[in-house]
Design a protein around this motif. Structure first.
Motif, mmCIF file in Angstrom:
data_model
loop_
_atom_site.group_PDB
_atom_site.id
_atom_site.type_symbol
_atom_site.label_atom_id
_atom_site.label_comp_id
_atom_site.label_asym_id
_atom_site.label_seq_id
_atom_site.Cartn_x
_atom_site.Cartn_y
_atom_site.Cartn_z
ATOM 1 N N ASN A 6 11.270 3.047 -21.570
ATOM 2 C CA ASN A 6 12.522 3.750 -20.913
ATOM 3 C C ASN A 6 13.002 3.914 -19.383
ATOM 4 N N ALA A 7 11.672 3.415 -18.607
ATOM 5 C CA ALA A 7 11.659 3.643 -17.012
ATOM 6 C C ALA A 7 13.052 2.631 -16.623
ATOM 7 N N THR A 8 13.926 3.041 -15.681
ATOM 8 C CA THR A 8 14.695 2.269 -14.754
ATOM 9 C C THR A 8 14.756 2.069 -13.338
ATOM 10 N N ASP A 9 13.719 3.412 -13.413
ATOM 11 C CA ASP A 9 13.737 3.694 -11.615
ATOM 12 C C ASP A 9 12.991 1.986 -11.293
ATOM 13 N N ALA A 10 13.756 1.174 -10.121
ATOM 14 C CA ALA A 10 13.482 -0.073 -9.724
ATOM 15 C C ALA A 10 12.593 0.515 -8.932
ATOM 16 N N THR A 11 12.189 1.526 -8.317
ATOM 17 C CA THR A 11 11.363 1.799 -7.065
ATOM 18 C C THR A 11 10.079 1.851 -7.594
ATOM 19 N N LEU A 12 9.734 2.035 -8.638
ATOM 20 C CA LEU A 12 8.803 2.738 -9.799
ATOM 21 C C LEU A 12 7.409 1.207 -9.182
ATOM 22 N N SER A 13 6.033 1.900 -8.412
ATOM 23 C CA SER A 13 5.472 1.348 -8.257
ATOM 24 C C SER A 13 4.189 1.413 -8.391
ATOM 25 N N CYS A 14 2.940 1.016 -8.517
ATOM 26 C CA CYS A 14 1.578 0.808 -8.741
ATOM 27 C C CYS A 14 1.087 1.437 -7.463
ATOM 28 N N ALA A 15 0.058 2.608 -8.310
ATOM 29 C CA ALA A 15 -0.387 3.663 -7.679
ATOM 30 C C ALA A 15 -1.371 2.716 -6.887
ATOM 31 N N ASN A 16 -1.805 2.130 -6.850
ATOM 32 C CA ASN A 16 -3.390 1.235 -6.348
ATOM 33 C C ASN A 16 -3.652 0.088 -5.723
ATOM 34 N N CYS A 17 -2.009 -0.629 -5.712
ATOM 35 C CA CYS A 17 -1.550 -2.134 -4.869
ATOM 36 C C CYS A 17 -0.131 -1.362 -4.323
ATOM 37 N N ASP A 18 0.451 -0.341 -4.945
ATOM 38 C CA ASP A 18 1.665 -0.483 -4.395
ATOM 39 C C ASP A 18 2.676 -1.737 -5.227
ATOM 40 N N GLN A 19 2.629 -2.512 -6.131
ATOM 41 C CA GLN A 19 3.537 -3.385 -6.316
ATOM 42 C C GLN A 19 4.287 -2.671 -6.835
ATOM 43 N N ARG A 20 5.739 -2.860 -6.636
ATOM 44 C CA ARG A 20 7.251 -2.536 -7.205
ATOM 45 C C ARG A 20 7.177 -2.820 -8.469
ATOM 46 N N ALA A 24 6.775 -6.864 -10.147
ATOM 47 C CA ALA A 24 6.254 -7.667 -11.357
ATOM 48 C C ALA A 24 6.484 -8.304 -12.290
ATOM 49 N N CYS A 25 5.698 -8.923 -12.763
ATOM 50 C CA CYS A 25 6.035 -10.004 -13.847
ATOM 51 C C CYS A 25 6.441 -8.735 -14.837
ATOM 52 N N SER A 26 6.182 -7.954 -15.069
ATOM 53 C CA SER A 26 6.337 -7.428 -16.651
ATOM 54 C C SER A 26 7.006 -5.679 -15.977
ATOM 55 N N LYS A 27 6.830 -4.909 -17.020
ATOM 56 C CA LYS A 27 7.210 -3.574 -16.756
ATOM 57 C C LYS A 27 5.709 -2.657 -16.212
ATOM 58 N N LEU A 28 5.704 -2.061 -15.614
ATOM 59 C CA LEU A 28 4.773 -1.375 -15.131
ATOM 60 C C LEU A 28 4.740 -0.217 -16.198
ATOM 61 N N LYS A 29 3.508 0.091 -16.581
ATOM 62 C CA LYS A 29 2.963 1.195 -17.778
ATOM 63 C C LYS A 29 2.433 2.304 -17.143
ATOM 64 N N ARG A 30 2.544 3.600 -17.518
ATOM 65 C CA ARG A 30 2.787 4.568 -17.096
ATOM 66 C C ARG A 30 1.033 4.913 -17.488
ATOM 67 N N CYS A 31 -0.137 5.772 -16.902
ATOM 68 C CA CYS A 31 -0.924 6.611 -17.609
ATOM 69 C C CYS A 31 -0.894 6.825 -19.051
ATOM 70 N N ALA A 38 1.761 5.382 -11.960
ATOM 71 C CA ALA A 38 2.243 3.835 -13.310
ATOM 72 C C ALA A 38 0.982 2.938 -12.327
ATOM 73 N N TYR A 39 1.042 1.990 -13.230
ATOM 74 C CA TYR A 39 0.015 0.608 -13.140
ATOM 75 C C TYR A 39 0.991 -0.350 -12.762
ATOM 76 N N CYS A 40 -0.066 -1.192 -12.342
ATOM 77 C CA CYS A 40 0.324 -2.812 -12.779
ATOM 78 C C CYS A 40 -0.098 -3.264 -13.610
ATOM 79 N N SER A 41 -1.471 -3.076 -14.102
ATOM 80 C CA SER A 41 -2.647 -3.778 -14.704
ATOM 81 C C SER A 41 -3.567 -2.924 -15.219
ATOM 82 N N ARG A 42 -4.982 -3.334 -16.042
ATOM 83 C CA ARG A 42 -5.564 -2.136 -15.957
ATOM 84 C C ARG A 42 -6.652 -2.339 -14.865
ATOM 85 N N PRO A 43 -7.127 -3.737 -14.485
ATOM 86 C CA PRO A 43 -8.134 -3.337 -13.537
ATOM 87 C C PRO A 43 -7.459 -2.024 -12.238
#
Length: 253
Positions: A6-20, A24-31, A38-43
């Motif tokens: 449900n996230a619609t904020d296009a400026t949302l970025s990964c807290a670790n690598c800053d990828q917006r 990203a190839c897929s939606k970021l996921k929140r803790c 939010a994060y782009c991946s488990r690593p």
């Protein structure tokens, strides 16, 4: 991690690598705990855990205080009546591996669900190492199949479950754990303070941790609760001598 469908904020970025999210190839996921970071991946989530865990609980509390139209995830005030039947010398019962014996079916289902939920909370908050199949790992089924494996593992531990336990009871326990109207449900996370308030028992978190350790074979972060259990058994024998959980249960959540 929790889904951010449900996230619609296009400026949302990964807290670790800053990828917006827009890149990203897929939606970021929140803790799954705070639903904020939010994060782009488990690593990336694991890499940022030492930093994020310092603020995760506070962010989760702030999110819980925000009005929502979704399911009620707040913790009810402690009732004047116990939510489960009280058993004598619970730590002796844990030592004898009969902690769930001589309880009603409903109490057993509830305690199994909360032992699993609290272990997932511990794994997330204490080590940051969560399974992708759990709710904290963003599982689409809120961890239902992961909980099923927890029950299966408990079944393989000789004598740990009541003598009346059967596949039918396992299925019933799983259904109740998915019931949105129940306090003990897989779709909601649980913290130490929630358990103390709900069960009106400051030692219940410790008991749940020790039972989950018997199921998994190790405590959170590989720690053992054996010494603590012996201390609590001594307290039960001594009767009136009080042992405060705030001193004995050193882990925080």
């Amino acid at each position: 991690m929790a889904d951010t469908t449900n996230a619609t904020d296009a400026t949302l970025s990964c807290a670790n690598c800053d990828q917006r999210e827009s890149d990203a190839c897929s939606k970021l996921k929140r803790c799954a705990k705070c639903h904020t970071t939010a994060y782009c991946s488990r690593p990336c989530q694991k890499a940022d855990w030492k930093t994020h865990k310092k603020t995760c609980a506070a962010q989760a509390a702030a999110a819980a205080a925000t009005p929502s139209h979704g399911p009620d995830t707040t913790t009810p005030s402690a009732s004047a009546f116990p939510v489960i039947d009280v058993i004598a010398k619970p730590f002796h019962r844990l030592e004898a591996r009969t902690w769930l014996h001589d309880r009603s079916e409903q109490d057993v289902y509830k305690l199994l669900t909360d032992a699993y939920r609290f272990r997932m909370e511990d794994d997330c908050m204490l080590t940051g190492d969560v399974s992708n199949a759990s709710r904290y790992g963003g599982a689409a089924d809120s961890g239902r199949r992961h909980f099923r494996r927890f029950l299966s593992l408990a079944e393989r531990r000789t004598g740990l479950l009541p003598p009346w336990w059967s596949p039918t009871h396992a299925a019933a326990c799983e259904r109740e754990a998915m019931d949105e109207h129940r306090w003990s449900r897989l779709t909601s996370s649980v913290e130490k303070g929630d358990l103390i308030e709900h069960y009106a028992n400051s030692l219940m978190p410790m008991q749940l941790r020790m039972f989950a350790e018997q199921v998994y074979g190790t405590g959170p972060g590989g720690q053992s609760g054996d010494v603590m259990r012996q201390l609590m058994m001594t307290s039960e024998v001594d009767g009136g001598r009080k042992v405060h959980s705030s001193v004995l249960d050193m882990s925080s959540s």
